[in-house]
Design a protein around this motif. Structure first.
Motif, PDB file in Angstrom:
ATOM      1  N   MET A   1      11.901   8.357   5.448  1.00  0.00           N
ATOM      2  CA  MET A   1      10.594   7.692   5.412  1.00  0.00           C
ATOM      3  C   MET A   1      10.531   6.553   6.421  1.00  0.00           C
ATOM      4  N   ILE A   2      11.573   5.728   6.486  1.00  0.00           N
ATOM      5  CA  ILE A   2      11.540   4.532   7.316  1.00  0.00           C
ATOM      6  C   ILE A   2      12.003   4.851   8.734  1.00  0.00           C
ATOM      7  N   SER A   3      11.345   4.240   9.723  1.00  0.00           N
ATOM      8  CA  SER A   3      11.697   4.472  11.121  1.00  0.00           C
ATOM      9  C   SER A   3      12.922   3.641  11.493  1.00  0.00           C
ATOM     10  N   LYS A   4      13.510   3.976  12.634  1.00  0.00           N
ATOM     11  CA  LYS A   4      14.656   3.222  13.146  1.00  0.00           C
ATOM     12  C   LYS A   4      14.275   1.761  13.354  1.00  0.00           C
ATOM     13  N   ARG A   5      13.061   1.529  13.860  1.00  0.00           N
ATOM     14  CA  ARG A   5      12.590   0.168  14.107  1.00  0.00           C
ATOM     15  C   ARG A   5      12.488  -0.625  12.813  1.00  0.00           C
ATOM     16  N   LEU A   6      11.815  -0.063  11.807  1.00  0.00           N
ATOM     17  CA  LEU A   6      11.635  -0.789  10.562  1.00  0.00           C
ATOM     18  C   LEU A   6      12.945  -0.966   9.803  1.00  0.00           C
ATOM     19  N   LYS A   7      13.845  -0.011   9.935  1.00  0.00           N
ATOM     20  CA  LYS A   7      15.168  -0.153   9.321  1.00  0.00           C
ATOM     21  C   LYS A   7      15.905  -1.343   9.917  1.00  0.00           C
ATOM     22  N   ASP A  25       1.537  -2.486   5.649  1.00  0.00           N
ATOM     23  CA  ASP A  25       1.086  -1.131   5.947  1.00  0.00           C
ATOM     24  C   ASP A  25       1.403  -0.195   4.766  1.00  0.00           C
ATOM     25  N   HIS A  26       2.400   0.686   4.909  1.00  0.00           N
ATOM     26  CA  HIS A  26       2.715   1.662   3.856  1.00  0.00           C
ATOM     27  C   HIS A  26       3.813   1.178   2.899  1.00  0.00           C
ATOM     28  N   ALA A  27       4.234  -0.070   3.027  1.00  0.00           N
ATOM     29  CA  ALA A  27       5.289  -0.656   2.178  1.00  0.00           C
ATOM     30  C   ALA A  27       6.652  -0.015   2.413  1.00  0.00           C
ATOM     31  N   TYR A  28       6.879   0.507   3.608  1.00  0.00           N
ATOM     32  CA  TYR A  28       8.172   1.127   3.901  1.00  0.00           C
ATOM     33  C   TYR A  28       9.312   0.104   3.872  1.00  0.00           C
ATOM     34  N   PRO A  30       9.459  -2.946   2.197  1.00  0.00           N
ATOM     35  CA  PRO A  30       9.779  -3.338   0.822  1.00  0.00           C
ATOM     36  C   PRO A  30      10.548  -2.269   0.052  1.00  0.00           C
ATOM     37  N   ILE A  31      10.144  -1.025   0.192  1.00  0.00           N
ATOM     38  CA  ILE A  31      10.837   0.058  -0.515  1.00  0.00           C
ATOM     39  C   ILE A  31      12.281   0.153  -0.051  1.00  0.00           C
ATOM     40  N   TYR A  32      12.510   0.038   1.259  1.00  0.00           N
ATOM     41  CA  TYR A  32      13.882   0.085   1.797  1.00  0.00           C
ATOM     42  C   TYR A  32      14.709  -1.090   1.271  1.00  0.00           C
ATOM     43  N   LEU A  33      14.099  -2.264   1.216  1.00  0.00           N
ATOM     44  CA  LEU A  33      14.821  -3.455   0.734  1.00  0.00           C
ATOM     45  C   LEU A  33      15.271  -3.286  -0.710  1.00  0.00           C
ATOM     46  N   ILE A  34      14.424  -2.675  -1.526  1.00  0.00           N
ATOM     47  CA  ILE A  34      14.778  -2.445  -2.931  1.00  0.00           C
ATOM     48  C   ILE A  34      15.799  -1.325  -3.052  1.00  0.00           C
ATOM     49  N   GLU A  35      15.563  -0.216  -2.370  1.00  0.00           N
ATOM     50  CA  GLU A  35      16.457   0.947  -2.447  1.00  0.00           C
ATOM     51  C   GLU A  35      17.889   0.595  -2.062  1.00  0.00           C
ATOM     52  N   ILE A  52      -3.199  -1.190   1.831  1.00  0.00           N
ATOM     53  CA  ILE A  52      -2.839  -1.619   0.476  1.00  0.00           C
ATOM     54  C   ILE A  52      -2.841  -0.434  -0.480  1.00  0.00           C
ATOM     55  N   ARG A  53      -3.847   0.423  -0.358  1.00  0.00           N
ATOM     56  CA  ARG A  53      -3.893   1.618  -1.218  1.00  0.00           C
ATOM     57  C   ARG A  53      -2.680   2.508  -0.973  1.00  0.00           C
ATOM     58  N   MET A  54      -2.324   2.696   0.303  1.00  0.00           N
ATOM     59  CA  MET A  54      -1.161   3.518   0.636  1.00  0.00           C
ATOM     60  C   MET A  54       0.119   2.872   0.118  1.00  0.00           C
ATOM     61  N   ALA A  55       0.199   1.554   0.242  1.00  0.00           N
ATOM     62  CA  ALA A  55       1.381   0.831  -0.232  1.00  0.00           C
ATOM     63  C   ALA A  55       1.545   0.997  -1.739  1.00  0.00           C
TER      64      ALA A  55
END
Length: 223
Positions: A1-7, A25-28, A30-35, A52-55
């Motif tokens: 789900m998460i791109s190399k940049r956002l990782k 944006d899509h909360a990618y 935050p989700i990575y930080l929790i996971e 926000i809806r997508m997040a």
């Protein structure tokens, strides 16, 4: 789900810090930080209703509603002092990031800012350098054929930046970052093509383009 940049952005957050992702944006992130057990709690904020809806949908799909709080907000304006320790702002221009920082009322209690401007990084570095921040860490990556600078700013001070350091990053130059070298070679080739066309058209931009290429070559000699 998460791109190399956002990782790469998320991995710069200090483990154990409560974080806020501004322009989530899509909360990618935050989700990575929790996971990955980097942050115990994350605030995902965006000014626009669509993201926000997508997040919210993505957070609910992962089952993280109790650890990721999604909220529509303009910059950091809905954060309270002491609420978060790390703030992430990525995917915006340097000028917009500076504006968000200027309008924030929680900068004094935030321990670190993980920032990734997609343009005008010199404007961001200049603001940080002149307003009580120092760049503790900086890296550069290539993702999808594009280059991204990512830095961590903390409270403190450091000597004024030179023009070269504002444009390309003091640490990136000092550490002879290999991605920076590739980026500069790419920029050199592009500007040489532009210069050739400018000369053919007797453009007034020729001196400026020649200076830009010369400055790039000076930095490449250091890498």
């Amino acid at each position: 789900m998460i791109s190399k940049r956002l990782k790469a952005v998320a991995d710069m957050v200090t483990k154990g810090f409560v974080a806020a992702d501004i322009g989530t944006d899509h909360a990618y992130v935050p989700i990575y930080l929790i996971e990955n057990n980097i942050s115990p709690k994350v605030y995902a904020m965006d000014i626009n209703e669509g993201p926000i809806r997508m997040a919210i949908a993505n957070v609910e799909n992962e089952g993280y509603e109790d650890r990721i709080h999604v909220e529509q907000a303009n910059g950091m304006q809905k954060l309270h002092p002491g609420q978060v320790e790390s703030v992430v702002i990525a995917g915006m221009g340097g000028e917009l990031i500076v504006q968000i920082l200027k309008e924030s009322k929680v900068n004094d209690t935030v321990k670190e800012f993980v920032l990734s401007p997609h343009k005008n990084p010199d404007i961001l570095r200049k603001y940080l350098n002149e307003n009580g921040f120092c760049i503790a860490e900086e890296t550069m990556i290539q993702d999808g054929g594009k280059y991204y600078m990512i830095l961590k700013a903390v409270h403190g001070s450091e000597p004024p930046y030179t023009e070269e350091e504002l444009l390309f990053g003091r640490q990136l130059i000092q550490n002879q970052n290999p991605v920076l070298k590739d980026y500069l070679k790419d920029r050199e080739a592009k500007f040489e093509k532009i210069l050739q066309k400018a000369k053919e058209q007797n453009s007034a931009d020729v001196p400026m383009l020649e200076k830009t290429i010369l400055n790039i070559r000076k930095i490449l000699e250091k890498l």
